[in-house]
Motif scaffolding. Structure first.
Motif, PDB file in Angstrom:
ATOM      1  N   ILE A   1     -17.295  62.487  34.118  1.00 16.59           N
ATOM      2  CA  ILE A   1     -18.032  62.027  32.944  1.00 16.59           C
ATOM      3  C   ILE A   1     -17.302  60.912  32.209  1.00 16.59           C
ATOM      4  O   ILE A   1     -17.892  60.212  31.387  1.00 16.59           O
ATOM      5  CB  ILE A   1     -18.349  63.186  31.956  1.00 16.59           C
ATOM      6  N   LYS A   2     -16.010  60.712  32.514  1.00 16.40           N
ATOM      7  CA  LYS A   2     -15.264  59.620  31.887  1.00 16.40           C
ATOM      8  C   LYS A   2     -15.392  58.308  32.655  1.00 16.40           C
ATOM      9  O   LYS A   2     -14.845  57.287  32.233  1.00 16.40           O
ATOM     10  CB  LYS A   2     -13.791  60.009  31.746  1.00 16.40           C
ATOM     11  N   ASP A   3     -16.110  58.357  33.757  1.00 15.38           N
ATOM     12  CA  ASP A   3     -16.337  57.148  34.559  1.00 15.38           C
ATOM     13  C   ASP A   3     -17.539  56.396  33.990  1.00 15.38           C
ATOM     14  O   ASP A   3     -18.679  56.835  34.130  1.00 15.38           O
ATOM     15  CB  ASP A   3     -16.592  57.533  36.019  1.00 15.38           C
ATOM     16  N   GLN A   4     -17.289  55.264  33.355  1.00 12.51           N
ATOM     17  CA  GLN A   4     -18.368  54.519  32.707  1.00 12.51           C
ATOM     18  C   GLN A   4     -19.335  53.877  33.695  1.00 12.51           C
ATOM     19  O   GLN A   4     -20.426  53.464  33.304  1.00 12.51           O
ATOM     20  CB  GLN A   4     -17.781  53.444  31.793  1.00 12.51           C
ATOM     21  N   ASN A   5     -18.956  53.801  34.952  1.00  9.48           N
ATOM     22  CA  ASN A   5     -19.898  53.307  35.960  1.00  9.48           C
ATOM     23  C   ASN A   5     -21.028  54.317  36.166  1.00  9.48           C
ATOM     24  O   ASN A   5     -22.142  53.947  36.529  1.00  9.48           O
ATOM     25  CB  ASN A   5     -19.184  53.053  37.292  1.00  9.48           C
ATOM     26  N   ILE A   6     -20.719  55.583  35.940  1.00 11.56           N
ATOM     27  CA  ILE A   6     -21.706  56.647  36.115  1.00 11.56           C
ATOM     28  C   ILE A   6     -22.328  57.038  34.778  1.00 11.56           C
ATOM     29  O   ILE A   6     -23.538  57.276  34.691  1.00 11.56           O
ATOM     30  CB  ILE A   6     -21.054  57.882  36.780  1.00 11.56           C
ATOM     31  N   PHE A   7     -21.513  57.099  33.745  1.00 12.80           N
ATOM     32  CA  PHE A   7     -21.978  57.466  32.406  1.00 12.80           C
ATOM     33  C   PHE A   7     -21.642  56.349  31.413  1.00 12.80           C
ATOM     34  O   PHE A   7     -20.652  56.449  30.682  1.00 12.80           O
ATOM     35  CB  PHE A   7     -21.327  58.781  31.949  1.00 12.80           C
ATOM     36  N   PRO A   8     -22.425  55.271  31.397  1.00 19.26           N
ATOM     37  CA  PRO A   8     -22.134  54.151  30.490  1.00 19.26           C
ATOM     38  C   PRO A   8     -22.179  54.586  29.027  1.00 19.26           C
ATOM     39  O   PRO A   8     -23.008  55.416  28.631  1.00 19.26           O
ATOM     40  CB  PRO A   8     -23.231  53.135  30.812  1.00 19.26           C
ATOM     41  N   LEU A   9     -21.277  54.003  28.232  1.00 14.63           N
ATOM     42  CA  LEU A   9     -21.133  54.406  26.839  1.00 14.63           C
ATOM     43  C   LEU A   9     -22.392  54.177  26.012  1.00 14.63           C
ATOM     44  O   LEU A   9     -22.668  54.923  25.070  1.00 14.63           O
ATOM     45  CB  LEU A   9     -19.966  53.649  26.189  1.00 14.63           C
ATOM     46  N   ASP A  10     -23.171  53.148  26.359  1.00 13.23           N
ATOM     47  CA  ASP A  10     -24.372  52.874  25.561  1.00 13.23           C
ATOM     48  C   ASP A  10     -25.440  53.943  25.751  1.00 13.23           C
ATOM     49  O   ASP A  10     -26.305  54.134  24.891  1.00 13.23           O
ATOM     50  CB  ASP A  10     -24.934  51.482  25.880  1.00 13.23           C
ATOM     51  N   LEU A  11     -25.384  54.656  26.853  1.00 11.37           N
ATOM     52  CA  LEU A  11     -26.333  55.754  27.095  1.00 11.37           C
ATOM     53  C   LEU A  11     -25.730  57.121  26.762  1.00 11.37           C
ATOM     54  O   LEU A  11     -26.447  58.049  26.391  1.00 11.37           O
ATOM     55  CB  LEU A  11     -26.779  55.754  28.569  1.00 11.37           C
ATOM     56  N   PHE A  12     -24.427  57.227  26.910  1.00 10.22           N
ATOM     57  CA  PHE A  12     -23.760  58.521  26.737  1.00 10.22           C
ATOM     58  C   PHE A  12     -22.514  58.380  25.857  1.00 10.22           C
ATOM     59  O   PHE A  12     -21.399  58.235  26.371  1.00 10.22           O
ATOM     60  CB  PHE A  12     -23.343  59.092  28.098  1.00 10.22           C
ATOM     61  N   PRO A  13     -22.673  58.403  24.534  1.00 12.53           N
ATOM     62  CA  PRO A  13     -21.493  58.380  23.648  1.00 12.53           C
ATOM     63  C   PRO A  13     -20.554  59.526  24.006  1.00 12.53           C
ATOM     64  O   PRO A  13     -21.003  60.642  24.302  1.00 12.53           O
ATOM     65  CB  PRO A  13     -22.105  58.571  22.253  1.00 12.53           C
ATOM     66  N   ILE A  14     -19.261  59.247  23.990  1.00 18.31           N
ATOM     67  CA  ILE A  14     -18.265  60.200  24.482  1.00 18.31           C
ATOM     68  C   ILE A  14     -18.371  61.578  23.827  1.00 18.31           C
ATOM     69  O   ILE A  14     -18.347  62.607  24.506  1.00 18.31           O
ATOM     70  CB  ILE A  14     -16.843  59.654  24.302  1.00 18.31           C
ATOM     71  N   SER A  15     -18.492  61.627  22.504  1.00 14.22           N
ATOM     72  CA  SER A  15     -18.506  62.923  21.813  1.00 14.22           C
ATOM     73  C   SER A  15     -19.713  63.761  22.245  1.00 14.22           C
ATOM     74  O   SER A  15     -19.595  64.970  22.474  1.00 14.22           O
ATOM     75  CB  SER A  15     -18.498  62.736  20.301  1.00 14.22           C
ATOM     76  N   GLU A  16     -20.879  63.117  22.371  1.00 17.36           N
ATOM     77  CA  GLU A  16     -22.083  63.833  22.811  1.00 17.36           C
ATOM     78  C   GLU A  16     -21.957  64.256  24.270  1.00 17.36           C
ATOM     79  O   GLU A  16     -22.393  65.353  24.657  1.00 17.36           O
ATOM     80  CB  GLU A  16     -23.317  62.946  22.627  1.00 17.36           C
ATOM     81  N   LEU A  17     -21.361  63.388  25.066  1.00 14.69           N
ATOM     82  CA  LEU A  17     -21.187  63.688  26.481  1.00 14.69           C
ATOM     83  C   LEU A  17     -20.273  64.892  26.683  1.00 14.69           C
ATOM     84  O   LEU A  17     -20.554  65.769  27.507  1.00 14.69           O
ATOM     85  CB  LEU A  17     -20.614  62.453  27.190  1.00 14.69           C
ATOM     86  N   MET A  18     -19.191  64.946  25.903  1.00 13.94           N
ATOM     87  CA  MET A  18     -18.273  66.079  26.002  1.00 13.94           C
ATOM     88  C   MET A  18     -18.954  67.381  25.596  1.00 13.94           C
ATOM     89  O   MET A  18     -18.769  68.414  26.242  1.00 13.94           O
ATOM     90  CB  MET A  18     -17.058  65.827  25.114  1.00 13.94           C
ATOM     91  N   ASP A  19     -19.753  67.329  24.537  1.00  9.19           N
ATOM     92  CA  ASP A  19     -20.495  68.521  24.107  1.00  9.19           C
ATOM     93  C   ASP A  19     -21.464  68.979  25.187  1.00  9.19           C
ATOM     94  O   ASP A  19     -21.563  70.173  25.488  1.00  9.19           O
ATOM     95  CB  ASP A  19     -21.262  68.232  22.817  1.00  9.19           C
ATOM     96  N   SER A  20     -22.175  68.029  25.761  1.00 11.23           N
ATOM     97  CA  SER A  20     -23.160  68.356  26.799  1.00 11.23           C
ATOM     98  C   SER A  20     -22.490  68.955  28.020  1.00 11.23           C
ATOM     99  O   SER A  20     -22.984  69.934  28.598  1.00 11.23           O
ATOM    100  CB  SER A  20     -23.940  67.098  27.207  1.00 11.23           C
ATOM    101  N   PHE A  21     -21.356  68.368  28.416  1.00 10.87           N
ATOM    102  CA  PHE A  21     -20.658  68.874  29.597  1.00 10.87           C
ATOM    103  C   PHE A  21     -20.127  70.281  29.364  1.00 10.87           C
ATOM    104  O   PHE A  21     -20.249  71.156  30.231  1.00 10.87           O
ATOM    105  CB  PHE A  21     -19.506  67.940  29.986  1.00 10.87           C
ATOM    106  N   LEU A  22     -19.544  70.510  28.189  1.00  9.87           N
ATOM    107  CA  LEU A  22     -18.982  71.823  27.902  1.00  9.87           C
ATOM    108  C   LEU A  22     -20.078  72.888  27.875  1.00  9.87           C
ATOM    109  O   LEU A  22     -19.915  73.982  28.428  1.00  9.87           O
ATOM    110  CB  LEU A  22     -18.224  71.799  26.570  1.00  9.87           C
ATOM    111  N   GLU A  23     -21.218  72.566  27.243  1.00  6.46           N
ATOM    112  CA  GLU A  23     -22.327  73.514  27.223  1.00  6.46           C
ATOM    113  C   GLU A  23     -22.830  73.781  28.639  1.00  6.46           C
ATOM    114  O   GLU A  23     -23.118  74.924  29.015  1.00  6.46           O
ATOM    115  CB  GLU A  23     -23.469  72.978  26.348  1.00  6.46           C
ATOM    116  N   TYR A  24     -22.965  72.721  29.423  1.00 10.91           N
ATOM    117  CA  TYR A  24     -23.422  72.841  30.822  1.00 10.91           C
ATOM    118  C   TYR A  24     -22.485  73.765  31.602  1.00 10.91           C
ATOM    119  O   TYR A  24     -22.935  74.646  32.350  1.00 10.91           O
ATOM    120  CB  TYR A  24     -23.446  71.438  31.432  1.00 10.91           C
TER     121      TYR A  24
END
Length: 201
Positions: A155-178
């Motif tokens: 999820i830290k790879d911006q080629n897969i999860f670009p910051l404009d679509l996936f802000p880091i804080s939201e991405l971390m929350d989503s991953f942890l819940e998942y």
């Protein structure tokens, strides 16, 4: 002096990224000559490495303190996530992605250390969750620990999860819940939902 240079450089790297910050920027921020920095560090790469490893040690110590509090397994994961994000400036510059891109040797060393730490922590967390009846008794702790590390790096790879679509804080929350929803019991799900609801208030 070296500690002051390292602390200032670390903050700048986290705020603006490893690539954009120069030795001049660091010298100007501290109010010293660039020559003074070079008396402590051979080059920018050696400074980056010192900053990265020092920050890793700080995070290690903080995570150990959280684990020692013996919270329930789900609360522990959220507490560690909050602690790490606060110390990494919420990863606004996506420091780890830049490290991988511009300083691959340092990133490789860090990744090895991160795997050892995260693998051990997640194994202990899963085992505690099983004892507490929060995680399903048919989960394989070894698999969970390794897939968690793999997912956290992906999820830290911006080629897969670009910051404009996936802000880091939201991405971390989503991953942890998942991650947690995949292994919880009904008892664990209730705790997870309470944490998520309280975070949204």
């Amino acid at each position: 002096m070296k500690e002051k240079i390292r602390d200032t450089a670390t903050q700048l790297f986290l705020e603006r990224g490893f690539k954009s910050i120069t030795m001049d920027d660091i010298a100007n921020e501290i109010g010293m000559s660039k020559k003074t920095i070079y008396s402590e560090y051979e080059n920018k790469t050696s400074l980056v490495e010192d900053c990265v490893m020092a920050k890793f040690c700080v995070l290690n110590e903080g995570i150990d303190l959280i684990i020692a509090m013996e919270k329930n397994a789900i609360e522990e994961l959220y507490e560690i996530k909050r602690f790490v994000m606060s110390h990494l400036n919420n990863e606004k510059s996506s420091a780890q992605f830049q490290l991988m891109k511009y300083y691959p040797k340092i990133h490789k060393s860090l990744k090895h250390l991160q795997f050892e730490k995260m693998h051990k922590c997640v194994l202990l967390n899963v085992e505690r969750g099983l004892e507490q009846g929060l995680f399903r008794d048919n989960v394989n702790p070894e698999f969970v620990a390794r897939i968690y590390f793999s997912g956290m790096n992906t999820i830290k790879d911006q080629n897969i999860f670009p910051l404009d679509l996936f802000p880091i804080s939201e991405l971390m929350d989503s991953f942890l819940e998942y991650h947690i929803r995949g292994i919880v019991t009904l008892k664990g799900k209730a705790i997870l939902n309470n944490i998520i609801n309280s975070n949204q208030e």
